[in-house]
Design a protein around this motif. Structure first.
Motif: not given
Lengths: 243, 243
Positions: A133-134, A138, A141, A144-146, A213, A216
């Motif tokens: 979904m992310v 992107f 991504r 790179t996220l929490r 990043p 993007l």
């Protein structure tokens, strides 16, 4: 692959383009290209015989469409056992001013996809879907996220719908007047319409040493949203069966 | 007029905004402003228990919505006796990249309007509606066009729907992370999205001495479509009860 061999969605009274049938397309390539160029769809569903039309972000994998929402949302609560749904995407390309009222129109590219929407129950598949979904928009991504929490997985519902039927409808001819009307001293024009990206606005609370990043890069000011979204799809699914 | 006296659409389980109810609005002013800023809507309706979601141009007069199509179109054939419908308009304002997957989102302004869609039968009202279908977007344009024919009036269906319930939903906060996540070294941003007009493209078969009417001035290159459409509405209905 010849045109005859190209994968097509089955055509029947539900999805056959009746009005202006010359504008109708059923091949996977056309339908998927228009879906993959969009972030926003409108989903129609039925509760107690009453229609609802809900906007949502969505994405495609093969012949499946995914969308999500809070587990509490009305539409999703009604989909736990599977409900017929119609997901529609429309790219508005112009308003058309003709020499008669009747020939005023719009250029557009739309897809209507029909199927049975069901909730994704399997935890692993749900986490995979929430990642895509992310990452579908992107690429890479999520890494790179929490990380997602067990509570967040529980609170979020993911819907998947196998496309049983679909049709694309395309009007791309600008002004198209009745032949005898072209001789009239009346102004006519095509007014192009495009959905574009503005300059990215970094979060005001961004830590000082955090850079944007490179992944993007497709999302840059002035670019048509559909170009960026299409490019992201190609990157996100490169090397997979959905590429 | 105080906020309490401002006209509101009734709120009940059909149109109450359940998820993120802080984003919900029911007052005429908010609902109508978002409708009048749009040319494109998606209409959900039910045929044989199955949902359909169809894109269409539409417009508003007071608490009524109008749209049209060929008399042959599937949706309209089913509306002759009146059918429940839901017309939805969505303005996508951004994609939001947060520090967690769950907080990825979008800014948007949407309206869901519920009612019973019926065909306009009365010939005079139909002609009036077909006039406003053009003039609502391009004020006073119909008077400059080749007049409508009896055959065209017959071939075109106009649908009207009194808005029985409606809700607007607005998200306009960009990045909104969990408080503890702001300390993480993760990039987050708001990606603005806007639908804009391109340079008008005169019909290639325009007669040499035909100039662009001044009434089209609101439609100029680079302008957000919603600004032009809102301004046209205000001009078209100036001095009427719908102004």
């Amino acid at each position: 692959m010849s045109e005859q061999d190209a994968p097509q969605y089955p055509v029947d009274p539900v999805n056959r383009v009746k009005r202006r049938h010359d504008r109708g397309f059923y091949d996977h390539a056309t339908v998927h290209r228009l879906l993959d160029a969009a972030a926003l769809a409108h989903v129609a569903y039925v509760i107690d015989g009453r229609p609802f039309c809900t906007p949502t972000l969505f994405w495609r994998e093969g012949t499946r469409l995914y969308w999500h929402g809070s587990s509490a949302s009305r539409m999703l609560r009604n989909l736990s056992t599977g409900e017929p749904a119609c997901l529609t995407v429309t790219h508005l390309d112009s308003l058309v001013l003709a020499r008669s009222g009747m020939n005023h129109s719009a250029d557009y590219r739309s897809v209507m996809a029909f199927g049975t929407a069901v909730l994704v129950d399997d935890r692993d598949e749900k986490v995979r879907a929430l990642t895509m979904m992310v990452d579908r928009f992107f690429p890479d991504r999520t890494a790179t996220l929490r990380p997602i929490t067990a509570q967040e997985i529980k609170a979020t519902a993911v819907v998947v719908m196998e496309i049983e039927r679909a049709s694309a409808k395309i009007r791309a001819k600008g002004v198209a007047d009745d032949e005898e009307d072209y001789a009239l001293p009346i102004h006519a024009e095509r007014l192009p319409v495009q959905t574009v990206l503005g300059a990215p606005e970094p979060c005001p609370r961004l830590l000082a040493d955090v850079a944007r990043p490179g992944t993007l890069a497709p999302y840059r000011a002035g670019r048509p949203l559909e170009e960026a979204v299409s490019e992201a799809y190609a990157v996100a699914y490169a090397g997979t069966e959905f590429a």
